[in-house]
Design a protein around this motif. Structure first.
Motif: not given
Length: 418
Positions: A87-88, A91, A94-95, A269, A359-361, A416
């Motif tokens: 999942r991470w 995510q 997507r960034n 996340p 974090t994903p971002d 988020y």
């Protein structure tokens, strides 16, 4: 207020310092026998606001595929069916757009630049010593394609007012004379003169001593089990040594923060992305880096820390494993010897790994949660040392009811769910 901070890494200890200086009664709890014995112990040593960039960037998915087949790859993904990892990764992908990259990098640079200013002020106030240097960071590029691709980063640096220098090969050698024997291996560089370096472990342990003198209580060798709630408040924390009550709690457990928050049904996340370092004694100072040199090809940083070179990098997605494969050490050794051959005694290298809370971002999570007395200061990824002081000052202002000196609305976990 009576505040308990969970975690005694550089982020937890700086949080304790700034909260204590704001007049609060502060306790810090950690499972280790002393401060900074996990991710803060042997990181790359950079305080690099200008180099604050999210891993999620345009082109990264294609680069990642190529990296996986490199002998000295900056990215390692161990096969996993871990839902959190999958999942991470989704995510993060997507960034990887130009728009998201610009937003995320601007957030990170904002926090990091402010943090560098806070660190400078702290150093002036306390005269804290940690093998610090204030001679900038030089990112070197081995190919013209890499060098030509710095436009998006330069645009963000310009927008943020961050000083920078674009250097040709000779300029790189002038900035870092130790590169003279490897000058033909690089085509140019991006230098960030406002960046600093220093030993994060030394800084954190020294600041913990100062915090104790300022009244902070440290409770070590104590495992953090789960929070105990009462309505929309965290009443206490269950530890391996009993129940700890407080008026306010701060989650600063790095990669382990999500495990704590699961008990509260809060989805954070943050995933552990493993990094490695070697610490090598200098045997030829003229060949060693003056400050920090980033090898863009391998995403590895080489930093001068007193009479040592710290070489750190790589991103490995392998859950909470802290094993030390010889192949990873070979990559670090290759990078430093290729650029600064003979500067250090590799036979005396100390090999280490740590789990960066990513974090994903790329942006850390700082601020309130839906529980009225629970705050977070976590998710700094590779930039915990760079962002620690600023993040802690921001958190102290939020908890104290003061207006922070930088914008913070987009740093909280609520981003988020937006």
């Amino acid at each position: 207020m009576n505040i308990t901070i969970l975690g005694a890494g550089v982020v937890g200890v700086t949080s304790a310092w700034y909260l204590a200086k704001a007049g609060h009664s502060v306790t810090v709890i950690d499972r280790q026998p002393a401060a900074a014995l996990e991710t803060s112990f042997a990181n790359a040593g950079e305080v690099s606001p200008g180099y604050s960039s999210p891993w999620a960037a345009p082109g990264i998915p294609m680069k990642a595929v190529k990296w996986l087949f490199m002998e000295h790859s900056p990215l390692i993904i161990r096969p996993t069916l871990d839902p959190a990892a999958l999942r991470w990764i989704g995510q993060m992908l997507r960034n990887c757009t130009s728009q998201r990259y610009a937003i995320n990098k601007s957030r990170m640079v904002r926090v990091a630049e402010y943090s560098r200013d806070c660190l400078m002020a702290l150093r002036q106030q306390t005269n804290i010593q940690y093998d610090q240097r204030t001679q900038g960071t030089l990112e070197v590029f081995r190919t013209q394609k890499q060098f030509d691709g710095i436009g998006k980063d330069v645009a963000v640096l310009k927008a943020g007012g961050v000083p920078y220098e674009i250097l040709d090969r000779d300029g790189c050698v002038a900035a870092e004379p130790g590169l003279s024997t490897s000058r033909e291996k690089i085509v140019g560089g991006l230098r960030l003169p406002g960046d600093e370096t220093g030993d994060c472990f030394m800084f954190t342990t020294e600041l913990a001593k100062l915090a104790e003198e300022a009244g902070v209580k440290f409770i070590y060798d104590t495992g953090i089990m789960r929070p105990i709630t009462e309505g929309n408040r965290v009443k206490a924390i269950e530890t391996t040594k009993g129940i700890v009550e407080a008026g306010v709690f701060v989650g600063a457990l790095g990669s382990y923060t999500p495990q704590l928050l699961k008990h509260l049904d809060i989805d954070l996340p943050v995933y552990p992305v493993k990094g490695y370092s070697i610490t090598v004694p200098i045997v030829d100072a003229a060949r060693a880096p003056i400050s920090t040199v980033m090898d863009e090809a391998h995403k590895i940083a080489m930093t001068r820390l007193g009479d040592r070179i710290r070489v750190g990098g790589m991103a490995e997605i392998a859950g909470y494993s802290k094993d030390l494969p010889a192949k990873r050490q070979a990559t670090l050794t290759h990078s430093v010897e290729d650029l600064f051959g003979g500067a250090g005694d590799q036979s005396q290298a100390k090999f280490w790994s740590g789990l960066r809370p990513m974090t994903p971002d790329g942006t850390p999570v700082i601020g309130a949660t839906r529980y009225s007395n629970l705050y977070l200061n976590t998710g700094h990824g590779t930039l915990g040392w760079t962002m620690a002081c600023g993040s802690a000052q921001v958190l102290s202002d939020i908890i104290s009811g003061k207006k922070p000196e930088i914008e913070v609305a987009d740093l909280a976990i609520s981003r988020y769910s937006a």
